[in-house]
Design a protein around this motif. Structure first.
Motif, short mmCIF file in Angstrom:
data_model
loop_
_atom_site.label_atom_id
_atom_site.label_comp_id
_atom_site.label_asym_id
_atom_site.label_seq_id
_atom_site.Cartn_x
_atom_site.Cartn_y
_atom_site.Cartn_z
N ILE A 13 0.84 -1.20 0.00
CA ILE A 13 0.00 0.00 0.00
C ILE A 13 0.88 1.26 0.00
CG2 ILE A 13 -1.70 1.32 1.34
CD1 ILE A 13 -2.81 -1.39 2.32
N ALA A 14 1.91 1.24 0.81
CA ALA A 14 2.81 2.41 0.88
C ALA A 14 3.50 2.68 -0.44
CB ALA A 14 3.84 2.19 1.99
N ASP A 15 3.76 1.60 -1.19
CA ASP A 15 4.52 1.74 -2.44
C ASP A 15 3.64 2.01 -3.66
OD1 ASP A 15 6.82 1.24 -1.02
OD2 ASP A 15 6.91 -0.89 -1.52
N LEU A 16 2.34 2.03 -3.50
CA LEU A 16 1.44 2.20 -4.65
C LEU A 16 1.67 3.54 -5.34
CD1 LEU A 16 -1.98 0.81 -3.31
CD2 LEU A 16 -0.65 -0.10 -5.24
N GLU A 17 1.74 3.48 -6.66
CA GLU A 17 1.78 4.68 -7.48
C GLU A 17 0.65 4.58 -8.48
OE1 GLU A 17 5.60 5.26 -9.20
OE2 GLU A 17 6.67 5.23 -7.29
N LEU A 18 -0.37 5.41 -8.30
CA LEU A 18 -1.59 5.31 -9.09
C LEU A 18 -1.84 6.59 -9.87
CD1 LEU A 18 -3.69 3.64 -6.27
CD2 LEU A 18 -2.62 2.48 -8.22
N ALA A 19 -2.45 6.42 -11.03
CA ALA A 19 -2.66 7.57 -11.92
C ALA A 19 -3.64 8.57 -11.32
CB ALA A 19 -3.17 7.08 -13.28
N ASP A 20 -4.73 8.08 -10.69
CA ASP A 20 -5.76 8.97 -10.15
C ASP A 20 -6.17 8.47 -8.78
OD1 ASP A 20 -7.86 10.60 -9.54
OD2 ASP A 20 -8.97 10.29 -11.42
N GLU A 21 -5.58 9.05 -7.74
CA GLU A 21 -5.85 8.59 -6.38
C GLU A 21 -7.24 8.97 -5.90
OE1 GLU A 21 -2.73 9.76 -3.76
OE2 GLU A 21 -1.20 8.55 -4.79
N GLY A 22 -7.94 9.78 -6.68
CA GLY A 22 -9.29 10.18 -6.30
C GLY A 22 -10.36 9.24 -6.80
N LYS A 23 -9.98 8.30 -7.66
CA LYS A 23 -10.99 7.36 -8.21
C LYS A 23 -10.52 5.93 -7.94
CE LYS A 23 -13.76 8.37 -11.30
NZ LYS A 23 -14.53 8.50 -12.58
N LEU A 24 -10.66 5.51 -6.70
CA LEU A 24 -10.20 4.19 -6.28
C LEU A 24 -11.31 3.45 -5.55
CD1 LEU A 24 -6.70 5.03 -4.74
CD2 LEU A 24 -7.17 4.12 -7.02
N ALA A 25 -11.25 2.12 -5.62
CA ALA A 25 -12.14 1.26 -4.84
C ALA A 25 -11.34 0.04 -4.42
CB ALA A 25 -13.35 0.85 -5.67
N TYR A 26 -11.83 -0.64 -3.39
CA TYR A 26 -11.17 -1.88 -2.98
C TYR A 26 -12.18 -3.00 -2.79
CZ TYR A 26 -12.72 -1.29 1.87
OH TYR A 26 -13.49 -1.17 2.99
N VAL A 27 -11.69 -4.21 -3.02
CA VAL A 27 -12.43 -5.43 -2.68
C VAL A 27 -11.43 -6.35 -1.98
CG1 VAL A 27 -14.09 -5.27 -4.58
CG2 VAL A 27 -11.93 -6.49 -4.93
N THR A 28 -11.92 -7.42 -1.33
CA THR A 28 -11.01 -8.32 -0.64
C THR A 28 -11.34 -9.77 -0.93
OG1 THR A 28 -12.19 -8.78 1.45
CG2 THR A 28 -11.06 -6.66 1.29
N GLN A 29 -10.32 -10.60 -0.80
CA GLN A 29 -10.51 -12.05 -0.80
C GLN A 29 -11.45 -12.40 0.36
OE1 GLN A 29 -6.75 -14.07 -0.76
NE2 GLN A 29 -7.62 -16.03 -0.12
N THR A 30 -12.28 -13.42 0.19
CA THR A 30 -13.32 -13.71 1.18
C THR A 30 -12.81 -14.50 2.38
OG1 THR A 30 -14.00 -15.79 0.12
CG2 THR A 30 -15.09 -13.75 -0.61
N THR A 31 -11.60 -15.08 2.30
CA THR A 31 -11.15 -16.01 3.34
C THR A 31 -9.97 -15.49 4.14
OG1 THR A 31 -9.78 -17.15 1.68
CG2 THR A 31 -11.97 -18.06 2.12
#
Length: 322
Positions: free
Chosen positions: A155-173
């Motif tokens: 997460i700390a190393d993420l470099e994203l084009a548009d940090e204002g348009k993000l979403a997350y999902v997770t593995q269920t287990t």
């Protein structure tokens, strides 16, 4: 005749099969009943070697990829973990009769990822690389549209084009606590990130981990019944250790128990991963009963009444007409 040492066994509840696992196993057995053997299954239907071997004996053939399936009219079932979109597409191109036994809670994550993508958001997936559920979720979107994060460093190393348009999902287990930590880190770094309406970790994972948390600090040892390749079973062992249990082991069945480790214990908790059948819990209990004078108590944290219907190809009247 020597007197057996006394042992209090705390049986965690809920434990064992969840609704998604029941649905997946029932799908294979119903397909065998309707269409006869062989029935092909892409990947282990659930991560439990005992279950897989039992289905093999009934006529199921397990493959890792569709190119291992011959040209056949027999059904091919996709496992509970879900598959990338190119797998159903490949099946259709070969006129394979495919039956999707993906757990509906995994499908929910797939739909969430697709919705965020359509709304123009970059999707971040919290999960473990290489796990078939994660492979399936990554494969729902075009390359680059979904990024896997496994650690806080990711997460700390993420470099994203548009940090204002993000979403997350997770593995269920995943571990509930680990996931909460990851989600908190995502929200701190990306305050505008959008999450699921309801958390993605499935009810069965949550309930089993909560039962382990309650009992683990109070017992000398904890046994988790499940396969080594089962994510939710591995997480139960980790939760037990983090909750203060000094001796926690993951075992498939009684023959895997390292008996010398349990010589001096007076209390033991037993749980089972969501893909582990109750018959293996009973087998292990019987093995302990041969060595100890057991006193059994149940530790219950939730009542589960969840049911998922079979894939539509296996429901009546379509199934009975086949």
């Amino acid at each position: 005749m020597s007197v057996k040492p006394k042992l209090t066994v705390y049986l965690c509840a809920p434990r064992g099969f969840c609704a998604g696992v029941v649905r997946a196993i029932d799908a294979v057995e119903e397909a065998l009943r309707i269409y006869g053997a062989p029935v092909y299954v892409r990947h282990e239907i659930v991560h439990n070697k005992y279950v897989v071997e039992g289905l093999k004996a009934k006529g199921a053939i397990f493959v890792e990829e569709l190119d291992e399936v011959p040209n056949t009219a027999q059904p091919v079932i996709f496992s509970a973990h879900g598959v990338p979109k190119d797998i159903p597409a490949e099946a259709e191109s070969r006129n394979i009769f495919a039956i999707d036994a993906t757990c509906p809670l995994v499908t929910k994550v797939h739909r969430e990822a697709e919705l965020h993508h359509r709304q123009g958001r970059q999707v971040l997936l919290v999960g473990h690389a290489g796990h078939p559920e994660v492979v399936g979720t990554l494969g729902q979107l075009p390359p680059g549209s979904i990024v896997l994060v496994q650690t806080l460093a990711d997460i700390a190393d993420l470099e994203l084009a548009d940090e204002g348009k993000l979403a997350y999902v997770t593995q269920t287990t995943l571990s509930i606590d680990d996931t909460r930590c990851m989600v908190d880190a995502l929200k701190r770094r990306f305050p505008k990130i959008v999450g699921p309406h309801r958390e993605d970790i499935c009810y069965a994972t949550t309930n089993r981990q909560e039962a382990v948390k309650r009992v683990a600090p109070t017992v000398d040892a904890m046994l988790v019944v499940g396969s080594a390749n089962s994510s939710n079973s591995q997480r139960l062992k980790e939760v037990a250790e983090r909750s203060g249990c000094k001796l926690a082991r993951l075992v498939l069945r009684a023959s895997d128990v390292e008996w010398e480790l349990f010589d001096d214990i007076t209390s033991l908790a037993i749980t089972a991963g969501a893909s582990a059948p109750e018959i293996l819990v009973e087998e292990i209990m019987d093995a302990f009963a041969l060595r100890f004078d057991l006193s059994i108590e149940t530790v219950s944290t939730a009542d589960e009444g969840v049911f998922f219907p079979l894939p539509r190809e296996l429901r009546s009247p379509a199934g009975s007409a086949a």
